[in-house]
Structures are given as structure tokens and as C-alpha cells.
Enzyme design. Structure first.
Site, PDB file in Angstrom:
ATOM      1  CG  ASP A  10      34.786  17.285 -31.319  1.00  0.00           C
ATOM      2  OD1 ASP A  10      35.837  16.668 -31.552  1.00  0.00           O
ATOM      3  OD2 ASP A  10      34.697  18.525 -31.318  1.00  0.00           O
ATOM      4  CG  ASP A  12      40.460  19.704 -29.166  1.00  0.00           C
ATOM      5  OD1 ASP A  12      40.757  20.100 -28.024  1.00  0.00           O
ATOM      6  OD2 ASP A  12      41.066  18.792 -29.749  1.00  0.00           O
TER       7      ASP A  12
END
Length: 225
Positions: A10, A12
Site C-alpha cells: 500500500d 498512503d
């Protein structure tokens, strides 16, 4: 460790601390619509979702037209903030550059991204940090259903040519871990991001720092669980 392996990140809250830009862009978008800006906890709680789904969580009963305006206003504001701030605006978390270098140095390990960001947003961010060439597969919200739907991870596996058991997914939110579980991929939850540790219940491992993360990645890829 034999055979090709895939480590999917991922973005953020996992690779970069982008909360300043996210909160700033959300404020711009909501003010443009004459709406009260959600508080910090609410905004960070939807990080990881695709923007249309995020706006629906933040504004009860929002219509399709206003949702689209909010999404577009957010995208424009976010792009401006990233362009103005560069890498300093969304800094890599401590230890992440070294971890990526370590992983990239292993011939059998490929790196990927599965993010709720748009293609434009991801490209700007990776370019700002000089990371565009680090990842062999990058899956974004433009092309897939929102997390926790597993489509992004299936696309990562197909593009690289590995099976689910040869991959791990690393993220900071329940959406990441639920997505990994749905795809049959082992998930490693990180606690330095935007969801509390107790939200990462679907994770195979939960780690507090990048050194422990590195160990967990190689443990799982070598099946030493």
C-alpha cells in the site's frame, strides 16, 4: 527462498506519510462545496478506499453529482499540493528507503503497489521520491473496484506471474488486510499508519517498525510462519 516472490505495498500510511496533503486536499474540496470539513480522524479513517467510496463514507446521503465534484476537487487540490511540496510533502517513513533497497537487491523478489490513489496521484508521488522503477506492477483505483475488493491483488499476481502463496501484502488499514485475505495472500499490517493496530485483525503478522517488517516479509516468503 526459491522461485519468484512478490511483495506488494500500500502507499498512503505504509510507504509515505501523506496525511498533510490528504487533509489539506480534503479541506479544499469540502469548502468548494460549502460543506463542513470532516475531522482528522474521519478523513484518515477512509484512507485506502477509492475516492468515490471515501466521499460516500464522509457525507451521508451524498448524490452522484456532488460526489463527483468532491472527487475532482480533491484530485486537483492534491495534485497541486504534491507539485508544490514534492517529496517533503509526503515523506517516506523512516527505514522505508533502506527496506526497498534491500528487497530490490534480491533477484527473486519483485515489488508491487496496490493503492487507492489514482494513476496520476501515484505517478506524481513515485516520481517525487525517485521510486518509479522500483515497482514492476502498480495497481490503482482508476482500474479496479475499491479496496477491500481483491481485484488489485489478482492483477498484481497476473502481471508478475506468481501464485498467491508466493506473495505478501503490506498495508496500514483494515481495507488492505481484508483485501489480502480475500485474495488468499498473507497480509502484514503496519502500525505506523492511519488505522489502529486492533483494526488489522485479518493480518497474518502485525509489525511496529521496518526492521521487524523486513524479518516478517522473509519469514512469510520462506514459509517460516
Amino acid at each position: 527462498m526459491t522461485g519468484l516472490k512478490l511483495v506488494i505495498f500500500d502507499v498512503d500510511g505504509t510507504l509515505v506519510d501523506s496525511q498533510g496533503d490528504i487533509l489539506g486536499a480534503m479541506g479544499v474540496a469540502f469548502r468548494a462545496e460549502g460543506l463542513e470539513t470532516p475531522d482528522r480522524e474521519a478523513v484518515l479513517g477512509i484512507v485506502g478506499l477509492s475516492l468515490p467510496q471515501a466521499m460516500e463514507r464522509l457525507v451521508t446521503g451524498i448524490g452522484a453529482v456532488q460526489r463527483t465534484r468532491l472527487v475532482e476537487a480533491y484530485k486537483g487540490a492534491y495534485a497541486s499540493l504534491v507539485a508544490a511540496g514534492g517529496a517533503a510533502a509526503s515523506p517516506l517513513y523512516p527505514g522505508i528507503p533502506e527496506l526497498l533497497m534491500q528487497l530490490a537487491g534480491k533477484d527473486e523478489v519483485m515489488l508491487g503497489v496496490a493503492t487507492g490513489k489514482s494513476r496520476r496521484g501515484l505517478t506524481r508521488l513515485l516520481d517525487a521520491h525517485g521510486l518509479q522503477r522500483r515497482f514492476v506492477t502498480t495497481q490503482v483505483a482508476d482500474d479496479h473496484p475499491s479496496k477491500p475488493h481483491p481485484a488489485m491483488l489478482f492483477a498484481c499476481l497476473d502481471e508478475v506471474g506468481v501464485e498467491a502463496e508466493q506473495a505478501v501484502m503490506i498495508g496500514d488499514t483494515s481495507y488492505d488486510m481484508d483485501m489480502a485475505e480475500a485474495a488468499g495472500i498473507r497480509g502484514i499490517g503496519v502500525t505506523w499508519g492511519y488505522h489502529p493496530a486492533e483494526a488489522l485483525a485479518a493480518a497474518t503478522r502485525v509489525v511496529d517498525d521496518t526492521k521487524t517488517l523486513e524479518t516478517a516479509i522473509f519469514d512469510l516468503l520462506e514459509d517460516r510462519t
